[in-house]
Design an enzyme around this catalytic site. Structure first.
Site, PDB file in Angstrom:
ATOM      1  N   ASN A   9     -15.248  30.730  -2.362  1.00 19.05           N
ATOM      2  CA  ASN A   9     -13.928  31.355  -2.340  1.00 19.05           C
ATOM      3  C   ASN A   9     -14.145  32.863  -2.265  1.00 19.05           C
ATOM      4  OD1 ASN A   9     -11.396  32.363  -2.883  1.00 19.05           O
ATOM      5  ND2 ASN A   9     -11.290  31.581  -4.987  1.00 19.05           N
ATOM      6  N   TRP A  10     -13.925  33.412  -1.081  1.00 21.16           N
ATOM      7  CA  TRP A  10     -14.241  34.837  -0.880  1.00 21.16           C
ATOM      8  C   TRP A  10     -13.170  35.757  -1.448  1.00 21.16           C
ATOM      9  CZ3 TRP A  10     -16.278  34.754   4.930  1.00 21.16           C
ATOM     10  CH2 TRP A  10     -17.397  33.919   4.983  1.00 21.16           C
ATOM     11  N   LYS A  11     -12.056  35.167  -1.871  1.00 20.81           N
ATOM     12  CA  LYS A  11     -10.952  35.949  -2.473  1.00 20.81           C
ATOM     13  C   LYS A  11     -10.564  37.109  -1.548  1.00 20.81           C
ATOM     14  CE  LYS A  11     -12.344  34.326  -6.960  1.00 20.81           C
ATOM     15  NZ  LYS A  11     -12.342  34.482  -8.408  1.00 20.81           N
ATOM     16  N   HIS A  95      -5.029  28.039  -7.458  1.00 20.47           N
ATOM     17  CA  HIS A  95      -6.084  28.811  -8.130  1.00 20.47           C
ATOM     18  C   HIS A  95      -5.469  29.587  -9.301  1.00 20.47           C
ATOM     19  CE1 HIS A  95      -9.130  31.851  -8.884  1.00 20.47           C
ATOM     20  NE2 HIS A  95      -9.984  31.031  -8.304  1.00 20.47           N
ATOM     21  N   GLU A  97      -5.801  32.494 -10.299  1.00 18.07           N
ATOM     22  CA  GLU A  97      -5.331  33.848  -9.978  1.00 18.07           C
ATOM     23  C   GLU A  97      -3.949  33.794  -9.329  1.00 18.07           C
ATOM     24  OE1 GLU A  97      -8.864  35.011  -7.865  1.00 18.07           O
ATOM     25  OE2 GLU A  97      -9.951  35.037  -9.765  1.00 18.07           O
ATOM     26  N   GLU A 165     -11.651  24.696 -13.238  1.00 13.90           N
ATOM     27  CA  GLU A 165     -12.079  26.084 -13.405  1.00 13.90           C
ATOM     28  C   GLU A 165     -11.487  26.650 -14.694  1.00 13.90           C
ATOM     29  OE1 GLU A 165     -13.201  27.988  -9.400  1.00 13.90           O
ATOM     30  OE2 GLU A 165     -11.053  28.191  -9.598  1.00 13.90           O
ATOM     31  N   GLY A 171     -15.122  34.775 -13.058  1.00 15.89           N
ATOM     32  CA  GLY A 171     -15.437  36.188 -12.865  1.00 15.89           C
ATOM     33  C   GLY A 171     -15.897  36.901 -14.129  1.00 15.89           C
ATOM     34  N   SER A 210     -18.029  31.381 -12.725  1.00 22.04           N
ATOM     35  CA  SER A 210     -19.325  32.041 -12.923  1.00 22.04           C
ATOM     36  C   SER A 210     -20.526  31.177 -12.557  1.00 22.04           C
ATOM     37  CB  SER A 210     -19.449  32.553 -14.363  1.00 22.04           C
ATOM     38  OG  SER A 210     -18.452  33.526 -14.623  1.00 22.04           O
ATOM     39  N   GLY A 231     -17.011  31.839  -6.631  1.00 19.99           N
ATOM     40  CA  GLY A 231     -16.384  33.096  -6.254  1.00 19.99           C
ATOM     41  C   GLY A 231     -17.437  34.151  -5.961  1.00 19.99           C
ATOM     42  N   GLY A 232     -17.749  34.968  -6.959  1.00 18.96           N
ATOM     43  CA  GLY A 232     -18.665  36.103  -6.804  1.00 18.96           C
ATOM     44  C   GLY A 232     -19.961  35.770  -6.078  1.00 18.96           C
TER      45      GLY A 232
HETATM   46  P1  PGA Z   1     -16.386  33.163  -9.954  1.00 19.11           P
HETATM   47  O1  PGA Z   1     -14.972  32.645  -9.342  1.00 19.11           O
HETATM   48  O2  PGA Z   1     -17.445  32.256  -9.391  1.00 19.11           O
HETATM   49  O3  PGA Z   1     -16.504  34.580  -9.485  1.00 19.11           O
HETATM   50  O4  PGA Z   1     -16.275  33.045 -11.429  1.00 19.11           O
HETATM   51  C1  PGA Z   1     -14.713  31.278  -9.188  1.00 19.11           C
HETATM   52  C2  PGA Z   1     -13.354  31.069  -8.613  1.00 19.11           C
HETATM   53  O5  PGA Z   1     -12.444  31.853  -8.915  1.00 19.11           O
HETATM   54  O6  PGA Z   1     -13.132  30.127  -7.838  1.00 19.11           O
END
Ligand code: PGA
Length: 248
Positions: A9-11, A95, A97, A165, A171, A210, A231-232
């Site tokens: 997930n490149w956000k 998600h 967010e 998640e 994050g 994470s 994500g990251g």
């Molecule tokens: P993260 O994000 O790996 O940076 O914790 C995961 C996500 O939001 O899908």
């Protein structure tokens, strides 16, 4: 036997050219991959270009969100048929967010899930508790509500992927232990069995929060963890490919 999925997930990161470069690196690093699925979710502006870049590879395209109408006066929204047109096979829905910053409710998530399925997109439905909810001991009831509401009216779940998640792990560098994650994955699996019977055995349940190449090994060894939503660590080819290389 469930086929694992590693989804990036490149956000809100990467221009079109940065996205294409990352997509090529992932494509090259996954040639010959057979036993699982790799998915990338670039920002909307890069979907089409990344879709072109990964053609003929083992990598599939996902969007990070969608609206639940086909077309119309919905300024700023993107419809599911626009996503399939851009080459998407998957769409991330609900998600944390989106729930937190854009007030997405369980009802919105359900409308999106239904519409994605009707359009031929496979939803990756995100659920998970906050720090406060975990401390209060209500993780299971939160996840129970999120899963039931997201899937209300869904009769067949063969095209559904669930991503657990925990919000406190996203994050933050604070990954859930494999036991903590497996507890919730097992709970989700039992819930799906209760609703859908043996169909639930085939549903992939991904862990997200994470995930890195250093902690994925322990997580993926768990019975009900079928991959990761990353994500990251999905933004750098070495980190993302490092996770893929740990898959069974
Ligand atoms: P993260 O994000 O790996 O940076 O914790 C995961 C996500 O939001 O899908």
């Amino acid at each position: 036997m469930r086929k694992w999925i590693v989804a990036g997930n490149w956000k809100m990161h990467n221009t079109i050219s940065e996205s294409v470069a990352l997509a090529y690196a992932i494509k090259e690093g996954t040639t010959g991959l057979k036993n699982g699925e790799v998915v990338v979710a670039p920002p909307f502006t890069a979907l089409h270009s990344v879709g072109e870049a990964i053609k003929g590879s083992a990598v599939a395209l996902a969007a990070q969100n969608m609206y639940y109408e086909d077309k119309g006066a919905f300024t700023g929204e993107v419809s599911p048929s626009m996503l399939t047109d851009a080459g998407c096979k998957y769409v991330i829905i609900g998600h944390s967010e989106r729930r937190k910053y854009f007030n997405e409710s369980d009802e919105n998530v359900n409308l999106k899930v239904m519409k994605a399925l009707a359009t031929g997109l496979k939803p990756i439905v995100c659920v998970g508790e906050t720090d406060g909810e975990r401390n209060k001991g209500v993780t299971q009831s939160v996840v129970n509500r999120q899963v039931r509401k997201a899937l209300a009216g869904v009769n067949k779940i063969d095209h559904i992927v669930i991503a657990y998640e925990p919000v406190w792990a996203i994050g933050t560098g604070k990954v859930a232990t494999s036991a903590q994650a497996e507890d919730v994955h097992d709970f989700i699996r039992r819930l799906l069995v209760e609703i859908y019977g043996c169909m639930a055995d085939d549903v992939r349940i991904l862990y997200g929060g994470s995930v890195t190449k250093d902690n994925i090994g322990e997580l993926i060894a768990m019975e009900d963890i079928d991959g990761a939503l990353v994500g990251g660590a999905s933004l750098k080819p070495d980190d993302f490919l490092g996770i893929i290389n740990k898959m069974p």
